[in-house]
Design a protein around this motif. Structure first.
Motif, PDB file in Angstrom:
ATOM      1  N   MET A   1       3.467  10.276 -14.658  1.00 35.75           N
ATOM      2  CA  MET A   1       3.065   8.733 -14.214  1.00 35.75           C
ATOM      3  C   MET A   1       2.046   7.606 -13.680  1.00 35.75           C
ATOM      4  O   MET A   1       1.200   8.245 -13.243  1.00 35.75           O
ATOM      5  N   MET A  22       5.534   2.939  -2.019  1.00 37.15           N
ATOM      6  CA  MET A  22       6.128   3.408  -3.416  1.00 37.15           C
ATOM      7  C   MET A  22       5.547   4.074  -5.020  1.00 37.15           C
ATOM      8  O   MET A  22       6.190   4.587  -5.475  1.00 37.15           O
ATOM      9  N   LEU A  23       4.205   3.313  -5.161  1.00 37.72           N
ATOM     10  CA  LEU A  23       3.980   3.479  -5.869  1.00 37.72           C
ATOM     11  C   LEU A  23       2.797   4.605  -6.159  1.00 37.72           C
ATOM     12  O   LEU A  23       3.194   5.432  -6.725  1.00 37.72           O
ATOM     13  N   ARG A  25       3.699   7.382  -4.923  1.00 37.30           N
ATOM     14  CA  ARG A  25       4.786   8.717  -5.018  1.00 37.30           C
ATOM     15  C   ARG A  25       5.323   9.012  -5.754  1.00 37.30           C
ATOM     16  O   ARG A  25       5.501   9.997  -6.114  1.00 37.30           O
ATOM     17  N   SER A  26       5.227   7.111  -6.541  1.00 41.48           N
ATOM     18  CA  SER A  26       5.881   7.553  -7.973  1.00 41.48           C
ATOM     19  C   SER A  26       4.666   8.110  -9.057  1.00 41.48           C
ATOM     20  O   SER A  26       4.352   7.538 -10.595  1.00 41.48           O
ATOM     21  N   GLY A  27       3.271   8.305  -8.357  1.00 42.56           N
ATOM     22  CA  GLY A  27       1.806   8.662  -9.166  1.00 42.56           C
ATOM     23  C   GLY A  27       0.827   7.878  -9.780  1.00 42.56           C
ATOM     24  O   GLY A  27       0.473   7.913 -10.895  1.00 42.56           O
ATOM     25  N   GLY A 171      10.982  -2.360  -3.361  1.00 48.09           N
ATOM     26  CA  GLY A 171      11.579  -1.853  -4.631  1.00 48.09           C
ATOM     27  C   GLY A 171      11.524  -2.667  -5.921  1.00 48.09           C
ATOM     28  O   GLY A 171      11.083  -1.962  -7.405  1.00 48.09           O
ATOM     29  N   LEU A 175       8.748  -1.328  -9.161  1.00 48.40           N
ATOM     30  CA  LEU A 175       9.466  -1.189 -10.291  1.00 48.40           C
ATOM     31  C   LEU A 175       9.009  -2.051 -11.426  1.00 48.40           C
ATOM     32  O   LEU A 175       8.399  -1.052 -12.799  1.00 48.40           O
ATOM     33  N   MET A 178       5.295  -1.176 -12.446  1.00 44.40           N
ATOM     34  CA  MET A 178       4.404   0.449 -12.289  1.00 44.40           C
ATOM     35  C   MET A 178       5.257   0.054 -14.038  1.00 44.40           C
ATOM     36  O   MET A 178       4.672   0.295 -15.041  1.00 44.40           O
ATOM     37  N   HIS A 179       6.903  -0.258 -14.344  1.00 48.32           N
ATOM     38  CA  HIS A 179       6.354  -0.928 -16.553  1.00 48.32           C
ATOM     39  C   HIS A 179       5.057  -1.900 -16.671  1.00 48.32           C
ATOM     40  O   HIS A 179       5.190  -1.862 -17.661  1.00 48.32           O
TER      41      HIS A 179
END
Lengths: 193, 75
Positions: A1, A22-23, A25-27, A171, A175, A178-179
């Motif tokens: 990701m 969060m970003l 941790r999400s790659g 959050g 999200l 990211m999208h």
């Protein structure tokens, strides 16, 4: 990701610091972060800092937190107050920028500046207090602007920010960012008013 | 008999609501009368951002679509 995309975060308080964590941790390992403030005791209640960061600039403290999570993350820091003259340059290489300032007039200035310069922006408005978490949404408000929050819960009237409700809104922002950074429309997003 | 001259109106859509305003009304006039605080908003007209510094000189044209986002404090 997140390979090959860069995400900017303007303001590293309860929203911005948690979005950054969060970003990563999400790659999403390539961030540009900006804030002029230092970590104080009141920040520990809802921001991604620890007592060992007290007195540090928020930019350095956050870079330390992010590198503890992912030593290979790229975190470009700008320890400065954002304004209409420097914002577009600071975030110039970013695919999307998260507006996470606290003052409403600064929010309006930054969003206007970034949209005028052609950026895609995820902003936040309305996450104060400890009210209904389900009232916080992601809404496409303009062509290149998504706004997360309930739109009305002002810290000036609610009096305080709550770690759980701030995290819900962070959050949503993470999200959406990211999208969008990957060229996708945010899912589960409310269109218009 | 006295004639009352009414200025012609144009229709503009603000956040999905159709509003009729007299010809020559500026965005600043309209947003002020709708209760927006100019220091806390971002404004888009037909897909383009309209800087707040221009709101006072920007005359509304009939059929335009205006999106206004108001920000509250906290972040």
């Amino acid at each position: 990701m997140g390979r090959g995309v860069r995400i900017g975060i303007a303001g590293l308080g309860g929203m911005g610091s948690n979005v950054a964590v969060m970003l990563v941790r999400s790659g999403f390992r390539d961030l540009v972060v900006a804030d002029f403030d230092t970590v104080d005791e009141s920040n520990i209640a809802r921001q991604a800092y620890l007592p060992c960061h007290l007195g540090m600039s928020k930019t350095d403290a956050l870079a330390s937190v992010l590198h503890d999570i992912d030593p290979g993350a790229s975190v470009e820091v700008h320890d400065t107050r954002l304004d209409a003259s420097n914002a577009a340059g600071i975030f110039s290489a970013c695919d999307v920028v998260c507006e996470a300032l606290d003052d409403p007039e600064s929010k309006a200035m930054l969003v206007e500046t970034l949209l005028e310069a052609g950026f895609t922006v995820v902003a936040c408005s309305g996450m104060a207090g400890d009210g209904d978490a389900n009232s916080i949404v992601t809404r496409r408000a303009m062509g290149r602007l998504w706004v997360c929050g309930d739109g009305v819960s002002d810290v000036a009237s609610e009096g305080r920010l709550n770690a759980a409700r701030v995290s819900v809104c962070a959050g949503h922002m993470a999200l959406a960012a990211m999208h969008l950074a990957q060229g996708e429309e945010p899912r589960f997003c409310i269109q218009g008013d | 008999m006295r004639m009352v001259m009414e200025s012609p109106c144009v229709a503009v859509t603000v956040n999905g609501k159709v509003i009729e305003v007299p010809e020559g009304t500026t965005l600043a006039d309209l947003l002020g009368s709708e209760g927006y605080d100019r220091s806390r908003i971002a404004v888009e007209v037909d897909g383009d951002i309209c800087p707040r510094a221009d709101l006072g000189s920007r005359v509304i044209r009939g059929g335009e679509t205006v999106e206004v986002v108001s920000f509250v404090g906290g972040g």
